[in-house]
Design a protein around this motif. Structure first.
Motif, PDB file in Angstrom:
ATOM      1  N   UNK A   3       0.863  -1.178   0.000  1.00  0.00           N
ATOM      2  CA  UNK A   3       0.000   0.000   0.000  1.00  0.00           C
ATOM      3  C   UNK A   3       0.908   1.239   0.000  1.00  0.00           C
ATOM      4  N   UNK A   4       0.729   2.147  -0.955  1.00  0.00           N
ATOM      5  CA  UNK A   4       1.621   3.311  -1.000  1.00  0.00           C
ATOM      6  C   UNK A   4       1.531   4.118   0.294  1.00  0.00           C
ATOM      7  N   UNK A   5       2.665   4.551   0.771  1.00  0.00           N
ATOM      8  CA  UNK A   5       2.692   5.443   1.924  1.00  0.00           C
ATOM      9  C   UNK A   5       2.549   4.742   3.252  1.00  0.00           C
ATOM     10  N   UNK A   6       2.624   3.441   3.261  1.00  0.00           N
ATOM     11  CA  UNK A   6       2.356   2.724   4.513  1.00  0.00           C
ATOM     12  C   UNK A   6       3.039   1.380   4.465  1.00  0.00           C
TER      13      UNK A   6
END
Lengths: 137, 137
Positions: A3-6
């Motif tokens: 998941x982008x950013x996480x």
């Protein structure tokens, strides 16, 4: 899954470590040694820095816990997990006697408990030079 | 910002708590009392369960630390942060004497340290009935 950013893997590790530490306390409290043993890495290392004692391996560490004398009871006061590390603040009770324990955990990549460091702090008398700052309970 | 499948706010709280605890240890070690004080909530509560002592409020807690006797030095052995809770395993040294401390933290919604519970476990002699399971160091 990414998941982008996480960092999802890290979140999962933290949840898994937190669950393992709660299960460690709960299975010891219930004397469910099969469940307790399943949480441990084969080469788990247990240390008590106050006595400079170390136990190596699942079999010896299981024996140590199974043989521990007294009608002891454990309850988690707090569990803090952070990736493959965790700490537990435990209320240990024998009869009416309570003692707090501070326990530090490391977990393997498979989520098994690979290192346990136990502290059993005893009560002591405070110095009198800070009485103006403190209250007692 | 909301990322599906991942609680970003929680990640931020954990990072913020971890940073605050590292800064707490580091600023105390450096006697940087301005920085140390800025980490604390006004109504911070500090407890030492071994002596049943409690200190209330930033001003008294700062004074307690500034007045603490001896040429003490602190180093983080491990910091574990989990949302608004954290724990620190600290190596405290005075001269050549080392003592471990176990410290439990709670942080406010603003990321300020609102509760600190300190344990200072002392060495003791182990019982002899587990010598077959342990090694000493």
């Amino acid at each position: 899954m990414s998941v982008p950013g996480c960092n999802v893997r890290r979140m999962d590790e933290t949840s898994e470590s937190r669950r393992a530490v709660h299960a460690y306390i709960d299975s010891a409290e219930r004397r469910d040694w099969e469940r307790f043993g399943a949480l441990l890495a084969e080469d788990v290392v247990y240390e008590m820095p106050q006595t400079r004692e170390r136990i190596r391996g699942k079999s010896a560490f299981l024996r140590f816990n199974m043989d521990y004398p007294g009608d002891w009871h454990l309850q988690a006061r707090r569990v803090v997990a952070d990736g493959r590390h965790a700490a537990a603040w435990i209320d240990a009770r024998v009869g009416d006697e309570h003692q707090d324990a501070c326990v530090w955990f490391e977990l393997s990549g498979e989520g098994l408990i690979s290192r346990v460091v136990d502290y059993w702090p005893d009560p002591y008398d405070p110095p009198s030079d800070r009485e103006h700052l403190v209250e007692r309970w």
